[in-house]
Design a protein around this motif. Sequence first.
Motif, PDB file in Angstrom:
ATOM      1  N   ILE A   1       4.091 -11.178  16.215  1.00 33.48           N
ATOM      2  CA  ILE A   1       4.004  -9.827  16.743  1.00 33.48           C
ATOM      3  C   ILE A   1       4.654  -8.703  16.061  1.00 33.48           C
ATOM      4  O   ILE A   1       4.097  -7.419  15.971  1.00 33.48           O
ATOM      5  CB  ILE A   1       4.195  -9.859  18.127  1.00 33.48           C
ATOM      6  N   ALA A   2       5.770  -8.935  15.852  1.00 34.91           N
ATOM      7  CA  ALA A   2       6.928  -7.950  15.178  1.00 34.91           C
ATOM      8  C   ALA A   2       5.959  -7.436  13.756  1.00 34.91           C
ATOM      9  O   ALA A   2       6.002  -6.195  13.638  1.00 34.91           O
ATOM     10  CB  ALA A   2       8.195  -8.323  14.714  1.00 34.91           C
ATOM     11  N   SER A   3       5.602  -8.355  13.060  1.00 36.25           N
ATOM     12  CA  SER A   3       4.802  -7.673  11.669  1.00 36.25           C
ATOM     13  C   SER A   3       3.751  -7.208  12.079  1.00 36.25           C
ATOM     14  O   SER A   3       3.215  -6.313  11.237  1.00 36.25           O
ATOM     15  CB  SER A   3       4.678  -9.025  10.621  1.00 36.25           C
ATOM     16  N   LEU A   4       2.986  -7.754  13.086  1.00 32.52           N
ATOM     17  CA  LEU A   4       1.797  -6.953  13.528  1.00 32.52           C
ATOM     18  C   LEU A   4       1.966  -5.506  14.037  1.00 32.52           C
ATOM     19  O   LEU A   4       1.129  -4.559  13.461  1.00 32.52           O
ATOM     20  CB  LEU A   4       1.062  -7.688  14.673  1.00 32.52           C
ATOM     21  N   GLY A   5       2.976  -5.267  14.530  1.00 31.59           N
ATOM     22  CA  GLY A   5       3.451  -3.936  14.864  1.00 31.59           C
ATOM     23  C   GLY A   5       3.739  -3.081  13.844  1.00 31.59           C
ATOM     24  O   GLY A   5       3.381  -1.903  13.308  1.00 31.59           O
ATOM     25  N   MET A   6       4.484  -3.782  12.866  1.00 35.98           N
ATOM     26  CA  MET A   6       5.150  -3.120  11.575  1.00 35.98           C
ATOM     27  C   MET A   6       3.732  -2.652  10.665  1.00 35.98           C
ATOM     28  O   MET A   6       3.928  -1.722  10.136  1.00 35.98           O
ATOM     29  CB  MET A   6       5.919  -3.908  10.674  1.00 35.98           C
ATOM     30  N   GLN A   7       2.841  -3.768  10.650  1.00 35.06           N
ATOM     31  CA  GLN A   7       1.343  -3.698  10.027  1.00 35.06           C
ATOM     32  C   GLN A   7       0.824  -2.242  10.231  1.00 35.06           C
ATOM     33  O   GLN A   7       0.589  -1.321   9.633  1.00 35.06           O
ATOM     34  CB  GLN A   7       0.629  -4.633  10.116  1.00 35.06           C
ATOM     35  N   MET A   8       0.739  -1.982  11.600  1.00 39.85           N
ATOM     36  CA  MET A   8       0.114  -0.719  12.144  1.00 39.85           C
ATOM     37  C   MET A   8       1.039   0.697  11.872  1.00 39.85           C
ATOM     38  O   MET A   8       0.526   1.443  11.332  1.00 39.85           O
ATOM     39  CB  MET A   8      -0.009  -0.793  13.616  1.00 39.85           C
ATOM     40  N   ILE A   9       2.336   0.504  12.062  1.00 35.67           N
ATOM     41  CA  ILE A   9       3.365   1.530  11.833  1.00 35.67           C
ATOM     42  C   ILE A   9       3.129   1.924  10.439  1.00 35.67           C
ATOM     43  O   ILE A   9       2.980   3.011  10.110  1.00 35.67           O
ATOM     44  CB  ILE A   9       4.419   1.386  12.343  1.00 35.67           C
ATOM     45  N   VAL A  10       3.002   1.006   9.375  1.00 34.33           N
ATOM     46  CA  VAL A  10       3.382   1.131   8.070  1.00 34.33           C
ATOM     47  C   VAL A  10       1.794   1.917   7.631  1.00 34.33           C
ATOM     48  O   VAL A  10       1.911   2.947   6.768  1.00 34.33           O
ATOM     49  CB  VAL A  10       3.617   0.036   7.256  1.00 34.33           C
ATOM     50  N   TYR A  11       1.079   1.347   8.124  1.00 38.52           N
ATOM     51  CA  TYR A  11      -0.537   1.924   7.816  1.00 38.52           C
ATOM     52  C   TYR A  11      -0.596   3.358   8.171  1.00 38.52           C
ATOM     53  O   TYR A  11      -0.991   4.265   7.495  1.00 38.52           O
ATOM     54  CB  TYR A  11      -1.586   1.044   8.386  1.00 38.52           C
TER      55      TYR A  11
ATOM     56  N   GLY B   1       0.726  -1.176  -0.108  1.00 39.37           N
ATOM     57  CA  GLY B   1       0.130  -0.065   0.168  1.00 39.37           C
ATOM     58  C   GLY B   1       0.861   1.172  -0.088  1.00 39.37           C
ATOM     59  O   GLY B   1       0.704   2.149  -0.981  1.00 39.37           O
ATOM     60  N   ILE B   2       1.831   1.264   1.084  1.00 38.90           N
ATOM     61  CA  ILE B   2       2.734   2.613   0.839  1.00 38.90           C
ATOM     62  C   ILE B   2       3.614   2.894  -0.258  1.00 38.90           C
ATOM     63  O   ILE B   2       3.704   3.940  -0.542  1.00 38.90           O
ATOM     64  CB  ILE B   2       3.465   2.461   2.240  1.00 38.90           C
ATOM     65  N   ALA B   3       4.015   1.549  -0.973  1.00 42.59           N
ATOM     66  CA  ALA B   3       4.684   1.677  -2.074  1.00 42.59           C
ATOM     67  C   ALA B   3       3.685   2.147  -3.202  1.00 42.59           C
ATOM     68  O   ALA B   3       4.111   3.227  -3.945  1.00 42.59           O
ATOM     69  CB  ALA B   3       5.351   0.378  -2.683  1.00 42.59           C
TER      70      ALA B   3
END
Lengths: 500, 344
Positions: free
Chosen positions: B143-153, B84-86
Amino acid sequence: MMNAGEYLLEMKNVSKRFPGVQALKDVQVNVKPGEVLALMGENGAGKSTLMKCLFGIYKMDQGEIFMNGNPVVIDNPRQALDIGIAMVQQELEQVPHRNVMDNIWLGRYPRKGLLIDDKKMYKDTLQIIELFNMNIDPRAQVNHLSVSTKQMADIVKAVSYNAKIIVLDEPTSSLTEKETVGLFKIIRQLKQEGCGIIYISHKIEEVMNISDRVTVLRDGLWVATENTKDIDSNQLIKLMVNRELGNRFPPKNKVIGETILKVENLSSVYSPRLQDISFEVRAGEILGIGGLVGAGRTELLECIFGLRTVAEGAVFVHGKDVLKSNRNAKYSGIAMVTEERRETGIFPMMDIRWNTVSSSMEKNRTKAGFISLKKVEKNTQWAVDAMRIKTPTLKTLISSLSGGNQQKVLLGRCLLNQPRILLLDEPTRGIDVGAKYEIYQLMIALAKEGKAVVFVSSEMPELLGVADRILVMSNGRNAGIMDSQDCSQEKIMTLAAKYL
Amino acid sequence: MELNMRGMNPELVKNTKHWLMQYAIYLVLLAVIMTIVILEPSILSVRNATFILQQAAPKLIIALGLAGLILLGGTDLSAGRMVGIAGIICASLLQKPDYALRIFSNMKPLPIIVPLLIAIAVCLLFALVHSLLISVLQIAPFIASLGMQMIVYGAMSLYFDGVNNSSPIGGFDTRFTKIAQGAIQIGTFRLPWIVIYAVVITILFWVLWYRTTLGRNMYAVGGNKEAAVVSGVNTKRVIMYVYLIAGLAYALAGFLDAGRTGSATNALGEGYELDAIASCVVGGVSLRGGVGKISGVVIGVLIFQVLSYCLVYMDINPYIQFIIKGLIIVFAIAVDTQKYIKKR
Ligand SMILES: Nc1ncnc2c1ncn2[C@@H]1O[C@H](COP(=O)(O)OP(=O)(O)O)[C@@H](O)[C@H]1O
Ligand SMILES: [Mg+2]
């Protein structure tokens, strides 16, 4: 520097502590070029820990390492390999779903440009396998190999590094005598090439046969380093166990009762498969189970305990087929202490109380069904007293106890269910010499109470010294049962190779 | 699942079960797709096939990137948001010069490679941080990727809100849409460019996985990390590279997916990670790590895309579509788990 170069490798004043145990204290060891140094000591003496410090798997709390007289720092296995140290670990580390050559060359794949040169890898693998006179397909997936082939593959790997120091940690525990002879030929060849070999084993004959010098460890301490030719096996044993040979094992129980456990034509479904195993154990009797690593000894206990899928056969406790009754083994009067204490025995984050009562919770409830702390403490106290567990309080974390005391907690856990049959898998593994004697005493005392005790051990003196009868497993089968008076280490070894 | 196996030939039981486990998911999906074809024969057309391939292409690129992480024994819930961000970055920088709602209205049209490189740089940065969470801090990948998901979103939405007040970004430069929507005409058959990119990228991944040291090391780290360590493999570096490669794949997929759909919001990429994970699992990439094939990923993505397309084509209630997909994911994971569970 005096005499630089006399020693290829020196380790000085090595200390290493784990929670609850000082695994190494001020240990020294050195190896000359072209010699085999045997590192001896009973289970738990600290041999593997010392070598893992050398190989950079563990970080030593204190100590120095010198190669050719120069100090070296080894923080990880990569550095160890780079300065010419290779190691075959006691517990093999292999990638199960990959093939033999991928495992052997892992970390140093031959390349052509950016891409891996599979052809060269295959050729090189065949070449070193031939050196060993072995028959392994370099493209066979590792988890399809037998335990001894896996072991050989790992030895091949260690040799292929062309290292100056090769550490072999109990390489023969799963090998037959024939394979062992093959290994010794390679070792002698490596000696000629000027390699230093550190050979760990607790099999005396092997060590007398292959080594030039012996270093003995006991309970994490350096005890002695001797020339092999200046010492005989009795002296060696004495150094290892620090006890006169006569009283290394407590006197056995003499009163044998009726048959309690009867195993009939037991076969299992999944590998390593058991085939057609039958035996009986009577009240007051201790049955030892010997054989090579991978012969199915643990699997046999697991089958009896109901942890494995049984294809055929029956397990009778007091004449009742307990596999059919489909109830938890605990209610059939069977208790088991597993081999991997840290993995499948203790609850490391809990204190002694919960570790003790965890399999008899229903006896620790109030009338309303809640847990009664009073009962928990009473039961725990009973176990601490009966097993002579050395602990500051009942609320001490189990992981801060020594291996021997952890093992006693696990025994206490079993006994709270008043079992009639005890299955013990390597009960003295990784515990100090004094605690071993206490475990033997407990086993014999339990037999005296009329329980049937079955234990698996890789230490043949222990089998001969503690068991009344010895069952030897070979490749998933019962290779024979002998009275321990008529038995010897040679007979056990011969039977262990019977079905290979 | 528990058969009563006492008395049966253990070897036969084992082999039959093994075979069923290996192919169960394909059989089930084949049955579902056959049913759909029988109910709705009109679905069998070249046009539909082209659509399916076109839609599958960006998903395949995502799945290939993500498969590497699954192979390491991890997972990545942030994949969709990375895409999405890309996509948003490329969309915002690649609008037609004469488009009335152009965000950067005074900016000269950029060479198309510039926004793509910016998107790649952003994704690589996030991927780098992500890999450090895994390899250095040793956070569980879920968990790491859940966090990253929110940060990137969050980051993506901030940008989206900041530049365009949260209204959809459209009016793409024709150079951009050509790359993502164009096709080669072969007789009557239209082969979309995007499919060709996906094929090329698949070949690159094939080489990477099977023929390079990084690829082999990736299998080793996923199969038995300790074995890799004692063989002198720098596991942290392997993990980092695999994350960076995944980040690169997400950025490419984002670029193409934005161009393919012709507009972008901060919802772009939502849920893509779940489709990609499901495709990988369906294709036999084990969630336990260390086992998986490129061909499996390709087949998994195609099957999953065929299924999604058919369900939409047949006008099935979207809520029921969710249920069907959910069931398939659960089934695939159940089968995968059974396959590698230590049988005793
Ligand atoms: N990873 C570990 N964590 C805690 N204790 C350990 C660990 N590894 C070994 N120990 C303990 O250190 C002691 C020495 O073990 P080890 O070196 O394996 O002995 P050996 O190889 O001589 O049989 C034992 O008491 C063992 O329980
Ligand atoms: Mg050891």
